[in-house]
Scaffold this active site. Structure first.
Site, PDB file in Angstrom:
ATOM      1  CE  LYS A 204      15.550 -53.353  22.609  1.00  0.00           C
ATOM      2  NZ  LYS A 204      14.987 -53.815  21.342  1.00  0.00           N
ATOM      3  CD  GLU A 210      10.132 -38.670  24.564  1.00  0.00           C
ATOM      4  OE1 GLU A 210      11.178 -39.327  24.776  1.00  0.00           O
ATOM      5  OE2 GLU A 210       9.759 -38.346  23.430  1.00  0.00           O
ATOM      6  N   GLY A 265      10.728 -53.203  21.041  1.00  0.00           N
ATOM      7  CA  GLY A 265       9.906 -52.422  21.980  1.00  0.00           C
ATOM      8  C   GLY A 265       8.425 -52.745  21.863  1.00  0.00           C
ATOM      9  NE  ARG A 266       7.461 -52.224  15.583  1.00  0.00           N
ATOM     10  CZ  ARG A 266       8.711 -51.803  15.458  1.00  0.00           C
ATOM     11  NH1 ARG A 266       9.252 -51.055  16.405  1.00  0.00           N
ATOM     12  NH2 ARG A 266       9.436 -52.118  14.411  1.00  0.00           N
ATOM     13  CD  GLU A 351       7.636 -47.704  16.600  1.00  0.00           C
ATOM     14  OE1 GLU A 351       7.592 -46.536  16.976  1.00  0.00           O
ATOM     15  OE2 GLU A 351       7.806 -48.657  17.382  1.00  0.00           O
ATOM     16  CG  HIS A 382     -23.816 -43.445  18.420  1.00  0.00           C
ATOM     17  ND1 HIS A 382     -25.166 -43.211  18.331  1.00  0.00           N
ATOM     18  CD2 HIS A 382     -23.675 -44.731  18.815  1.00  0.00           C
ATOM     19  CE1 HIS A 382     -25.818 -44.303  18.701  1.00  0.00           C
ATOM     20  NE2 HIS A 382     -24.926 -45.249  18.991  1.00  0.00           N
ATOM     21  CE  LYS A 510      13.288 -43.220  21.055  1.00  0.00           C
ATOM     22  NZ  LYS A 510      13.733 -44.469  21.671  1.00  0.00           N
TER      23      LYS A 510
HETATM   24  C1  G6Q Z   1       9.139 -49.705  19.706  1.00  0.00           C
HETATM   25  C2  G6Q Z   1       9.857 -48.462  19.488  1.00  0.00           C
HETATM   26  C3  G6Q Z   1       9.554 -47.361  20.472  1.00  0.00           C
HETATM   27  C4  G6Q Z   1      10.185 -47.576  21.840  1.00  0.00           C
HETATM   28  C5  G6Q Z   1      10.111 -46.274  22.619  1.00  0.00           C
HETATM   29  C6  G6Q Z   1      10.670 -46.420  24.014  1.00  0.00           C
HETATM   30  O1  G6Q Z   1       9.235 -50.671  19.030  1.00  0.00           O
HETATM   31  O2  G6Q Z   1      11.193 -48.686  19.362  1.00  0.00           O
HETATM   32  O3  G6Q Z   1       8.181 -47.162  20.634  1.00  0.00           O
HETATM   33  O4  G6Q Z   1       9.547 -48.617  22.513  1.00  0.00           O
HETATM   34  O5  G6Q Z   1      10.780 -45.271  21.917  1.00  0.00           O
HETATM   35  O6  G6Q Z   1      11.994 -46.841  23.981  1.00  0.00           O
HETATM   36  P1  G6Q Z   1      12.732 -47.301  25.291  1.00  0.00           P
HETATM   37  O7  G6Q Z   1      12.058 -48.511  25.823  1.00  0.00           O
HETATM   38  O8  G6Q Z   1      14.144 -47.576  24.891  1.00  0.00           O
HETATM   39  O9  G6Q Z   1      12.623 -46.163  26.271  1.00  0.00           O
END
Ligand code: G6Q
Length: 553
Positions: A204, A210, A265-266, A351, A382, A510
């Site tokens: 996003k 990463e 994001g989520r 989150e 199990h 971050k």
């Molecule tokens: C989701 C969070 C988090 C995010 C990641 C990746 O709601 O904000 O999990 O999706 O940190 O972020 P980017 O899509 O910006 O790389």
């Protein structure tokens, strides 16, 4: 006292008696308990009768939902109001799957034309990759799609990709690189051929360390064979809200799939973040996923609270979290294809509602989001189910399964489902001392030989669970199921007076990691940390120096 506090107090009073409810007795007393406490929405049946509730409990919980203004907050979300107030953003994942002709406005502007145009862009692109028209730099068709992303830009697409395995293109596979651990990247790249691989850089912000690092690694890996930056256009596309940085990375803006700051994001698998999904399962199935979610959105937006599936699930969660003091909730899918659902919901829920400051900026004095965890149920039986059955903790659990399986091994499905039903029954009923003795005698064992073991063989029972039965796991029903949980999380956030749509905790991590990385890279140990952090960084540098680690490798 405001209406919410009144409703809370009423529940608390009720709880002093309700805490002694015994489900076995409740089932014996009320032959209609299943009818009373179950609900069907299209292909999804929710049985919530195996909960520590009476009709009074439910009406008080629903009053609490009403008093918390769940309905008006819900309407505000659907109407594009900026309910994510710490980031001044609307929360409109529902617009991404708005399959009606209705407009959805933010600041007076309808977002639907842009949403539809991105879906068209995705469909067109996916169609060309799937039918082989889109070729790699040596003229071969794309067989492998790699989504490079993390968190919300990884967990949703990965979960759906696994869940919809029977709908995938037979000649294509997807892979998901998320971890900054080079081992993950190497492991996946090691299986791939640069000539037939397409990378989707999904971020996003397009600044996530990463993802950008892994994307650069993938780029170098690709160029080591392709040898010409011009070929990148055929093998790298981006999904982002940050056009400028996508161009800087070297991706052709025509191959950028856009989304917007009002998609969390989520909550983004419905957006262009779902590009790997549409590539693998095709336009028709992707649209069916959206349709299923849209149907659940309509149900959530219009059903009375007492018949509203997300509201009921949410309020049951509140009951255990805020009255019984349950710390966790388990997600137990009896479906191999849903094996990543627990992990996906861990993020979606924790989150969103893992917060201790309310919408008004005050520290809360009540429990908010639970710890969400789980694994496929049959394997869990199990492993960790022992604690659910006989431990000291109350663990409300959602049992999820499909009536029809995609597998040809129908008998195995029946065996699995018999376990599924047996577990919720056993959790609810338990096994008394008399029943235990009877069972032992029936097995032919002499009771005197096992008398000292008897206390260990008794099950108290009275453990709550929800059963969610999906007729068949299809793109449509999966869409509804995910949306069901999204709205459950929404309702709980409203009742706890939280903003479920920011994530300042993620942002902090971050930032801190970036500072420490520059210390590691310059071997600078003078920065002021606590003695633990400083010593650990120094130890890391010292041992890697002694072992001759080459940082540039
Ligand atoms: C989701 C969070 C988090 C995010 C990641 C990746 O709601 O904000 O999990 O999706 O940190 O972020 P980017 O899509 O910006 O790389």
């Amino acid at each position: 006292m405001n209406p919410r506090e009144v409703a809370f107090n009423n529940l608390q009073q009720h709880f002093s008696e309700a805490r002694h409810l015994n489900m076995r007795k409740l089932f014996e007393q009320d032959k209609d308990r299943f009818e009373r406490f179950s609900l069907q929405f299209q292909d999804i049946l929710l049985d919530y009768s195996k909960n520590l509730i009476s009709a009074d409990t439910m009406s008080l919980l629903l009053e609490m939902a009403k008093a918390s203004d769940v309905e008006s907050w819900r309407d505000r979300m659907f109407h594009g109001e900026k309910i994510n107030d710490t980031e001044h953003r609307a929360v409109l994942h529902v617009a991404l799957r708005n399959r009606s002709d209705n407009a959805i406005n933010i600041d007076g502007e309808d977002v639907m034309p842009a949403v539809r145009s991105v879906i068209d862009h995705m469909s067109d692109f996916a169609g060309r990759v799937r039918n082989g028209e889109w070729k790699g730099y040596t003229g071969k068709r794309i067989t492998d799609v790699v989504n490079v992303g993390i968190g919300g830009s990884d967990l949703g697409p990965k979960m759906v990709y696994q869940a919809l395995k029977p709908y995938r293109h037979p000649e294509m596979r997807a892979h998901f690189i998320s971890n900054i651990d080079g081992a993950h990247t190497e492991e996946i790249l090691g299986q791939l051929d640069p000539e037939t691989t397409l990378f989707i850089v999904s971020s996003k912000t397009f600044t996530t360390q990463e993802t950008i690092t892994n994307a650069n690694t993938a780029r170098s890996w690709f160029l080591a064979t392709a040898n010409d930056e011009q070929h990148i256009a055929k093998h790298f596309v981006a999904v982002s809200t940050n056009r400028e940085d996508v161009i800087k990375f070297g991706i052709n803006p025509d191959n950028m799939f856009e989304f917007w700051d009002w998609v969390g994001g989520r909550y983004s698998l419905w957006s262009a973040i779902g590009l790997s999904i549409i590539l693998l399962v095709g336009e028709e199935n992707f649209l069916a996923l959206l349709d299923g979610a849209h149907a659940m959105d309509n149900h959530f937006a219009s059903a009375p609270l007492a018949e509203n599936m997300p509201v009921i699930l949410a309020m049951l969660g509140i009951w255990y979290n805020n009255f019984f003091g349950a710390e966790t909730t388990a997600i137990l899918p009896y479906d191999h294809y849903l094996r990543s659902l627990p992990m996906y919901l861990e993020q979606a829920d924790m989150e969103s509602n893992g917060k201790s400051v309310d919408r008004d900026g005050h520290h809360v004095n009540y429990n908010t989001g639970p710890i969400v965890w789980g694994a496929t149920g049959i394997n869990g039986q199990h492993a960790f189910y022992q604690l659910i059955h006989q431990g000291t903790k109350l663990i409300p659990a959602d049992f999820i399964a499909s009536v029809q399986t995609h597998s040809k091994l129908k008998q195995q499905h029946d065996i699995m489902m018999s376990n599924f039903f047996a577990q919720t029954e056993a959790l609810m009923r338990g096994r008394t001392l008399e029943e235990t003795v009877e069972a032992i005698e029936q097995s032919g064992t002499n009771i005197d030989d096992v008398r000292d073991r008897l206390p260990h063989m008794v099950f108290e029972g009275n453990h709550p669970s929800n059963t969610i039965l999906v007729n068949k796991l299809t793109p449509y029903s999966l869409g509804s199921l995910i949306a069901l949980y999204e709205h459950k999380i929404f309702v709980q956030g409203i009742v706890w007076n939280l903003n479920s749509y920011d994530q300042w905790g993620v942002e902090l991590g971050k930032q801190l990691a970036k500072n420490i990385l520059s210390e590691i890279e310059s071997s600078d140990t003078t920065a002021r940390h606590d003695s633990s952090t400083s010593s650990l960084i120094s130890y890391y540098l010292q041992v890697s120096r002694e072992r001759g680690e080459n940082r540039d490798a």
